[in-house]
Design an enzyme around this catalytic site. Structure first.
Site, PDB file in Angstrom:
ATOM      1  CE  LYS A  27      -3.578   2.327   2.661  1.00 51.77           C
ATOM      2  NZ  LYS A  27      -4.544   2.212   3.757  1.00 51.77           N
ATOM      3  CE  LYS A  82      -5.675   1.702  -0.433  1.00 57.62           C
ATOM      4  NZ  LYS A  82      -6.373   1.637   0.778  1.00 57.62           N
TER       5      LYS A  82
HETATM    6  C1  PBG Z   1      -7.662   3.043   5.527  1.00 60.86           C
HETATM    7  C2  PBG Z   1      -7.830   2.980   4.056  1.00 60.86           C
HETATM    8  C3  PBG Z   1      -7.644   3.983   3.097  1.00 60.86           C
HETATM    9  C4  PBG Z   1      -8.058   3.445   1.880  1.00 60.86           C
HETATM   10  C5  PBG Z   1      -8.423   2.135   2.120  1.00 60.86           C
HETATM   11  N1  PBG Z   1      -8.263   1.855   3.459  1.00 60.86           N
HETATM   12  C6  PBG Z   1      -7.229   5.392   3.252  1.00 60.86           C
HETATM   13  C7  PBG Z   1      -5.842   5.725   3.583  1.00 60.86           C
HETATM   14  O1  PBG Z   1      -4.973   4.881   3.768  1.00 60.86           O
HETATM   15  O2  PBG Z   1      -5.630   6.929   3.735  1.00 60.86           O
HETATM   16  C8  PBG Z   1      -8.109   4.165   0.574  1.00 60.86           C
HETATM   17  C9  PBG Z   1      -9.107   3.637  -0.393  1.00 60.86           C
HETATM   18  C10 PBG Z   1      -9.461   4.526  -1.517  1.00 60.86           C
HETATM   19  O3  PBG Z   1      -8.854   5.586  -1.756  1.00 60.86           O
HETATM   20  O4  PBG Z   1     -10.394   4.163  -2.233  1.00 60.86           O
HETATM   21  N2  PBG Z   1      -6.371   3.160   5.966  1.00 60.86           N
END
Ligand code: PBG
Length: 327
Positions: free
Chosen positions: A194, A247
């Site tokens: 991520k 992601k």
């Molecule tokens: C929670 C989380 C996030 C997303 C998924 N889980 C936000 C972040 O990390 O700031 C982002 C998903 C999206 O942008 O569709 N931590």
């Protein structure tokens, strides 16, 4: 060159193009994110995600019915609590918003597959994904709290838990607690890779989860790095992650491909909020062919090697697949 040695183009007719397609999509591989808002009788749009609404648990059936009509059966749940505190206690409360949402889905669509996002940022007053100590996120004190949140989701009826916090060791911590409590069959779908991405902007608006101070670069990955993604994936596999998430998707297709090449478990790519917002906004302005770009982005992600695609376009894509426009 002898003329008969010439490679033939397999593009002459629609039927031939379909026959030789290398990438095929399935409605069953799509996962739709759902934002669940604490409260009663709420259905409110997310301004930066046109077409995506936040639902209170009692109105989730509307979202489930729309998805059901399109053929989508897999959901990724995010909670938006009314109150937040420093410990993010709403994340593991038995009657927390996600826990209520899981039960509402179970009642309305017992056959639905429910994946829950396990993180603290929507529940902490400071908006970070873990516990703060001296203004920095403290990895190790966060682990038992994440495990507790995952356990409460499993108890409420989740099928899969998906930690997205990016703390080190959380897959192992969650696995141990689930096993101890008898949830040995509940898989962990880890957000293994991520990146600290600007593409999450609309999500943070939707979930009210932007950090008050600082950013997430201390725990999310630096998007300059490619080999590090493989390392992160391997660490989560050592802790018995059952599925891996990469992601964002569109800006990380090289990473999706790398992880798919080494992963012994299914790989999901998450097409995040900013990707959806860009495509929708440009489409609404008439600047791009929204439907075409949506289809092409999805196919590209599967072509890169994803097995599972998490996307806000899940319903529209499912319809495109069933109509035969793609895959
Ligand atoms: C929670 C989380 C996030 C997303 C998924 N889980 C936000 C972040 O990390 O700031 C982002 C998903 C999206 O942008 O569709 N931590």
């Amino acid at each position: 060159m002898n003329l008969s040695d010439r490679p033939r183009r397999l593009r002459r007719s629609p039927a031939m193009r379909r026959l030789v397609r290398e990438t095929r999509l399935s409605v069953e591989a799509l996962v739709l994110p759902l934002f669940i808002r604490e409260g009663v009788n709420v259905r409110e749009p997310v301004p930066s995600l046109p077409g995506i609404d936040r639902y209170s648990p009692d109105r989730l059936p509307e979202a489930l019915d729309a998805a059901g009509e399109a053929g989508v059966n897999n959901f990724l749940l995010f909670g938006i609590p009314n109150g937040k505190d420093a410990e993010g206690s709403g994340a593991w409360a038995d009657d927390g918003v996600v826990q209520q949402g899981i039960r509402a889905i179970r009642r309305h669509r017992p056959d639905a597959l429910v994946v829950t996002d396990v993180c603290l940022c929507e529940y902490t007053s400071h908006g970070h994904c873990g516990m703060l100590r001296d203004e920095t996120v403290d990895n190790d004190t966060t682990l038992p709290i994440l495990a507790r949140a995952a356990l409460s989701h499993a108890r409420a009826g989740a099928d899969v838990v998906a930690p997205s916090d990016m703390m080190d060791g959380r897959v192992g911590a969650i696995r141990s607690l689930l096993d101890e409590e008898g949830f040995t069959e509940i898989p962990v779908m880890s957000y293994a890779v991520k990146y600290a991405s600007a593409f999450y902007g609309p999500f943070r608006e939707a979930a009210g989860s932007a950090p008050g101070k600082g950013d997430r670069r201390g725990y999310q990955m630096d998007w300059h790095n490619r080999r590090e993604a493989v390392r992160e994936a391997r660490l989560d596999l050592q802790e018995h992650a059952d599925m891996l998430i990469v992601k964002p998707a569109l800006s990380c297709l090289d990473i999706v491909s790398d992880i798919a090449a080494i992963s012994p478990v299914p790989v999901a790519a998450y097409s995040v909020s900013g990707e959806y917002a860009m495509i929708r906004a440009a489409g609404q302005n008439g600047w791009i062919d929204e439907y075409g770009v949506m289809c092409e982005s999805a196919v590209a992600t599967f072509r890169a090697g994803a097995d599972i695609y998490i996307t806000y376009f899940a319903n529209e894509l499912a319809t495109a697949i069933r109509k035969g426009d793609i895959g």
